[in-house]
Scaffold this motif. Structure first.
Motif, PDB file in Angstrom:
ATOM      1  N   PRO A 147     -34.706  59.037  40.910  1.00 35.18           N
ATOM      2  CA  PRO A 147     -34.729  60.266  40.459  1.00 35.18           C
ATOM      3  C   PRO A 147     -33.172  60.979  40.373  1.00 35.18           C
ATOM      4  O   PRO A 147     -33.162  62.069  39.587  1.00 35.18           O
ATOM      5  CB  PRO A 147     -35.645  60.864  41.556  1.00 35.18           C
ATOM      6  N   LEU A 148     -32.256  60.606  40.928  1.00 35.29           N
ATOM      7  CA  LEU A 148     -30.904  60.888  40.970  1.00 35.29           C
ATOM      8  C   LEU A 148     -29.999  60.323  39.789  1.00 35.29           C
ATOM      9  O   LEU A 148     -29.006  60.677  39.432  1.00 35.29           O
ATOM     10  CB  LEU A 148     -30.282  60.501  42.221  1.00 35.29           C
ATOM     11  N   GLY A 149     -30.708  59.496  38.880  1.00 34.73           N
ATOM     12  CA  GLY A 149     -30.201  58.758  37.726  1.00 34.73           C
ATOM     13  C   GLY A 149     -29.084  57.475  38.158  1.00 34.73           C
ATOM     14  O   GLY A 149     -28.250  57.159  37.440  1.00 34.73           O
ATOM     15  N   VAL A 150     -29.295  57.192  39.519  1.00 33.24           N
ATOM     16  CA  VAL A 150     -28.449  56.133  40.060  1.00 33.24           C
ATOM     17  C   VAL A 150     -29.443  54.684  40.146  1.00 33.24           C
ATOM     18  O   VAL A 150     -30.380  54.799  40.839  1.00 33.24           O
ATOM     19  CB  VAL A 150     -27.906  56.499  41.373  1.00 33.24           C
ATOM     20  N   SER A 151     -28.731  53.494  39.625  1.00 34.44           N
ATOM     21  CA  SER A 151     -29.379  52.244  39.931  1.00 34.44           C
ATOM     22  C   SER A 151     -28.443  51.578  41.103  1.00 34.44           C
ATOM     23  O   SER A 151     -27.225  51.853  41.195  1.00 34.44           O
ATOM     24  CB  SER A 151     -29.340  51.320  38.711  1.00 34.44           C
ATOM     25  N   VAL A 152     -29.437  50.808  41.676  1.00 33.77           N
ATOM     26  CA  VAL A 152     -28.834  50.169  42.997  1.00 33.77           C
ATOM     27  C   VAL A 152     -28.404  48.668  42.722  1.00 33.77           C
ATOM     28  O   VAL A 152     -28.992  47.922  41.772  1.00 33.77           O
ATOM     29  CB  VAL A 152     -29.839  50.170  44.204  1.00 33.77           C
ATOM     30  N   LEU A 153     -27.063  48.324  43.086  1.00 33.91           N
ATOM     31  CA  LEU A 153     -26.491  47.025  42.797  1.00 33.91           C
ATOM     32  C   LEU A 153     -26.423  46.321  44.289  1.00 33.91           C
ATOM     33  O   LEU A 153     -25.875  47.214  45.163  1.00 33.91           O
ATOM     34  CB  LEU A 153     -25.036  47.085  42.242  1.00 33.91           C
ATOM     35  N   VAL A 154     -26.639  45.237  44.511  1.00 33.92           N
ATOM     36  CA  VAL A 154     -26.386  44.538  45.841  1.00 33.92           C
ATOM     37  C   VAL A 154     -25.015  43.488  45.523  1.00 33.92           C
ATOM     38  O   VAL A 154     -25.216  42.859  44.381  1.00 33.92           O
ATOM     39  CB  VAL A 154     -27.690  43.668  46.294  1.00 33.92           C
ATOM     40  N   GLU A 155     -24.375  43.497  46.715  1.00 29.72           N
ATOM     41  CA  GLU A 155     -23.183  42.664  46.401  1.00 29.72           C
ATOM     42  C   GLU A 155     -23.380  41.566  47.183  1.00 29.72           C
ATOM     43  O   GLU A 155     -23.513  41.389  48.409  1.00 29.72           O
ATOM     44  CB  GLU A 155     -21.983  43.440  47.185  1.00 29.72           C
ATOM     45  N   ASN A 156     -22.385  40.377  46.929  1.00 28.60           N
ATOM     46  CA  ASN A 156     -22.488  39.057  47.636  1.00 28.60           C
ATOM     47  C   ASN A 156     -21.246  39.179  48.641  1.00 28.60           C
ATOM     48  O   ASN A 156     -20.272  39.730  48.096  1.00 28.60           O
ATOM     49  CB  ASN A 156     -22.112  37.832  46.432  1.00 28.60           C
ATOM     50  N   LEU A 157     -21.634  38.880  49.683  1.00 29.56           N
ATOM     51  CA  LEU A 157     -20.552  39.064  50.789  1.00 29.56           C
ATOM     52  C   LEU A 157     -20.137  37.399  50.896  1.00 29.56           C
ATOM     53  O   LEU A 157     -20.376  36.644  50.181  1.00 29.56           O
ATOM     54  CB  LEU A 157     -20.985  39.687  51.923  1.00 29.56           C
ATOM     55  N   THR A 158     -19.460  37.361  52.315  1.00 27.54           N
ATOM     56  CA  THR A 158     -19.361  35.898  52.689  1.00 27.54           C
ATOM     57  C   THR A 158     -20.136  35.485  53.943  1.00 27.54           C
ATOM     58  O   THR A 158     -20.039  34.400  54.414  1.00 27.54           O
ATOM     59  CB  THR A 158     -17.841  35.999  53.430  1.00 27.54           C
ATOM     60  N   SER A 159     -21.348  36.104  53.776  1.00 27.19           N
ATOM     61  CA  SER A 159     -22.352  35.460  54.721  1.00 27.19           C
ATOM     62  C   SER A 159     -23.448  34.690  54.146  1.00 27.19           C
ATOM     63  O   SER A 159     -23.425  34.845  52.625  1.00 27.19           O
ATOM     64  CB  SER A 159     -23.089  36.744  55.111  1.00 27.19           C
ATOM     65  N   ASP A 160     -24.265  33.835  55.044  1.00 29.93           N
ATOM     66  CA  ASP A 160     -25.009  33.158  54.357  1.00 29.93           C
ATOM     67  C   ASP A 160     -26.274  33.911  53.799  1.00 29.93           C
ATOM     68  O   ASP A 160     -26.954  33.348  52.752  1.00 29.93           O
ATOM     69  CB  ASP A 160     -25.555  32.053  55.481  1.00 29.93           C
TER      70      ASP A 160
END
Length: 273
Positions: A147-160
């Motif tokens: 509702p805030l006009g924002v989409s979520v992106l998930v980031e690849n880290l260095t974890s398994d």
């Protein structure tokens, strides 16, 4: 690729219009606000409105926000637990989601479009529990952000837990088609390799974090100061159906001379052109 500067570069300073003007003069078309309270205090109405007023009267776009990593002003150095949405303790998972929602509420005044978030910390292991907690967090925060006009992106880290393959597993198993991916090139360079990460994540990649390292640790160097093959990287990114935004995410502790920073930003964007 749209040239975006992460304010992570200025993490030791309070974010103010002068720093945003530096980004604009250096060729950035937008910024990714790094939500750390000592830098950008998303809980302070005064600070949020100060930046909102500047963006309203300037062409530089508030493109995205990086979710908070710690809830304090010292990046956890005084003992505050990390903002970890896959923590084994339920109370900490709830606290983490609440902290991210506080940051998201800044979108009511600063119209950023995307929120980049981490799933756990850099040594997080992969398990059915991790997948369950990650799914719950992404569903909940995605619904809050929409509702805030924002989409979520998930980031690849260095974890398994956050390898490209495991991110795809989480998103596909939970049918989270509305959640995208921020491909961190520095993290992918450490493992499994940038070309492999691009091939695995494919059309889900909405933006890339751009920085360099020597393949062993997360150094956040300027492009060209490490061992990433930038010609091959750009060729791999050309295979994507849509060009992602290129978010330059440089370390705040590299001790660059202040006068040299605008030229280094501009040269980095030119390298990606």
């Amino acid at each position: 690729m749209l040239p975006i500067l992460s304010t992570h570069l200025f993490l030791k300073q309070r974010l103010h219009p002068g720093l945003l003007e530096t980004a604009a003069r250096s060729g950035a078309r937008g910024v990714e606000l790094f939500a750390a309270r000592q830098h950008f205090d998303y809980t302070s109405r005064e600070h949020v409105m100060e930046l909102a007023a500047w963006f309203a009267s300037n062409p530089l776009e508030p493109y995205s926000m990086h979710a908070p990593l710690f809830p304090d002003r010292e990046m956890g150095r005084a003992g505050a637990p990390a903002v970890n949405v896959v923590d084994p303790e339920k109370s900490r998972r709830i606290d983490a989601m609440d902290e991210i929602k506080r940051a998201l509420e800044a979108a009511e005044h600063i119209p950023f479009k995307k929120l980049v978030m981490h799933l756990g910390e850099k040594y997080e292991s992969w398990s059915l529990r991790t997948m369950e907690y990650a799914t719950t967090a992404l569903e909940h925060l995605g619904a809050f952000a929409r509702p805030l006009g924002v989409s979520v992106l998930v980031e690849n880290l260095t974890s398994d837990a956050t390898t490209p393959e495991h991110l795809v597993t989480i998103l596909e198993m939970a049918h989270l088609d509305q959640i995208g991916v921020c491909l961190d090139l520095g993290h992918a360079h450490i493992a499994p390799g940038i070309a492999e990460a691009v091939a695995t994540l494919g059309k889900r990649i909405a933006e890339v974090h751009v920085h360099d390292n020597h393949g062993l640790k997360d150094e956040h160097l300027w492009p060209g100061d490490g061992t990433i093959d930038w010609a091959a990287t750009l060729e791999a990114l050309k295979s994507l159906p849509a060009a992602p935004a290129a978010v330059l995410e440089i370390g705040y502790d590299l001790n660059d001379a202040t006068a040299a920073i605008p030229d280094r930003i501009q040269m980095s964007f030119e390298k990606l052109a």
